[in-house]
Design a protein around this motif. Sequence first.
Motif, PDB file in Angstrom:
ATOM      1  N   GLN A 171       0.706  -1.296  -0.032  1.00  0.00           N
ATOM      2  CA  GLN A 171      -0.037  -0.010   0.019  1.00  0.00           C
ATOM      3  C   GLN A 171       1.010   1.412  -0.095  1.00  0.00           C
ATOM      4  O   GLN A 171       0.460   2.148  -0.612  1.00  0.00           O
ATOM      5  CB  GLN A 171      -0.868   0.095   1.237  1.00  0.00           C
ATOM      6  CG  GLN A 171      -2.351  -1.028   1.056  1.00  0.00           C
ATOM      7  CD  GLN A 171      -3.064  -0.427   0.069  1.00  0.00           C
ATOM      8  OE1 GLN A 171      -2.723  -0.452  -1.268  1.00  0.00           O
ATOM      9  NE2 GLN A 171      -4.335  -0.230   0.327  1.00  0.00           N
ATOM     10  N   PRO A 181      -6.521  -2.545   2.795  1.00  0.00           N
ATOM     11  CA  PRO A 181      -7.176  -3.312   1.600  1.00  0.00           C
ATOM     12  C   PRO A 181      -8.441  -3.967   1.734  1.00  0.00           C
ATOM     13  O   PRO A 181      -8.731  -4.748   2.716  1.00  0.00           O
ATOM     14  CB  PRO A 181      -5.994  -4.322   1.076  1.00  0.00           C
ATOM     15  CG  PRO A 181      -4.810  -3.881   1.986  1.00  0.00           C
ATOM     16  CD  PRO A 181      -5.503  -3.307   3.274  1.00  0.00           C
ATOM     17  N   PRO A 218      -1.608  -0.647   7.117  1.00  0.00           N
ATOM     18  CA  PRO A 218      -1.672  -0.089   5.518  1.00  0.00           C
ATOM     19  C   PRO A 218      -2.851   0.870   5.792  1.00  0.00           C
ATOM     20  O   PRO A 218      -3.695   0.784   6.479  1.00  0.00           O
ATOM     21  CB  PRO A 218      -2.529  -1.354   5.074  1.00  0.00           C
ATOM     22  CG  PRO A 218      -2.894  -2.409   5.836  1.00  0.00           C
ATOM     23  CD  PRO A 218      -2.224  -2.168   7.248  1.00  0.00           C
ATOM     24  N   GLY A 245      -1.543   3.183  -2.062  1.00  0.00           N
ATOM     25  CA  GLY A 245      -2.936   2.637  -1.660  1.00  0.00           C
ATOM     26  C   GLY A 245      -3.706   1.843  -2.789  1.00  0.00           C
ATOM     27  O   GLY A 245      -4.852   2.067  -3.217  1.00  0.00           O
TER      28      GLY A 245
END
Length: 386
Positions: free
Chosen positions: A109, A183, A179, A114
Amino acid sequence: MTVRLHWFLPTGGDGRTLVDRHAYGPNGQAGRKTPGLRPPDIEYLAQIAKAAERLGFEAVLTPTGTWCEDAWLITAALSQHTERLKFLVAFRPGLLSPTLAAQMAATYQRVTRGRLLLNVVTGGDSSEQRRFGDHLDHDRRYERTDEFLSIVRGAWRGEPYDFQGTHYQVDGGLTALPPDPVPEVFFGGSSQAAGPVAARHADVYLTWGEPPAQVKEKIDWIRSLAEREGRTVRFGVRLHTISRDSSAEAWATANRLLDDLDADTIAAAQTALGRSESVGQRRMLELHGGSRNQLEIHPNLWAGVGLVRGGAGTALVGSHAEVADLIEEYHALGVEHFVLSGYPHLEEAYWFGEGVIPELAARGLLNGTAAESSGGGAPLLVAGGR
């Protein structure tokens, strides 16, 4: 709820045929028996990724398994050839540590700013799993996936996480830099063992392209399981596509793909696919029964791909408007994400992107940035964040 469009990266090779794409000769050259094969080198895959980005697809799915390139590595490389395109990275729980997977996702990420989505593939073929040293049976693999995803999400909290289960015992697992954004997890599975795991962990439940009535049954099933968990799950469908300026042209292309397949090739493929433990694969096989007859199993839904290909075995076939009609039919059932592909993937991305995407935009089914990519002179942008 708008339509979210994704394409596919053929990291096992590509071509103008449904016949075995893995018949490569020395030095990665295409085998002589099947003309028109394209090795999955980085230059060709970059063409597909760039086309998907330019045409307005939000992400590309990258498969996992013996016969394709490693999904993490190839997409990390392709992220340097693209700017906005996201990568739906398929991976198999159990083949690496869940804490390590959480760390890899967090690093990914940051490196891609991202652009990571995760596709969890529990595995439906024991012989394939054994190649990687995994000897668990079908239901126990889903049990392990349940634990795996619990640990991944726990590690993403950024503080020590303990877990004691049947398959994993983790003391103080964490990802020091979680992250950002976390995700989204895409998850598929049609078995009774898969449903509860999807309900507990999936952000998007992904099914193969069965006729709409059967897809609705799955949506209702997963939605009810998720409600018991106090969660909301969104839905996606995995399909191939053959879209042309006229219906006749599209069906001529489908028939040409079918003409490449002789009876022995189909029989051998059906025998191999019939050994799969995957309930989803069995449902795909039941759509055509190994026969070339009556492959249009719903208006503009063609089961020909599944005669020789595992996994998603159906295609949207028709004029751009007809393909958009069927997408709209799935969308009305609650399907938000459409993960599409076609042979060859470069050319079919343009057929769909230049034909169907403007049709969907005209119907108001795409969000702003995706719709803009279909307009003349408009900025070529993909859909924004989730």
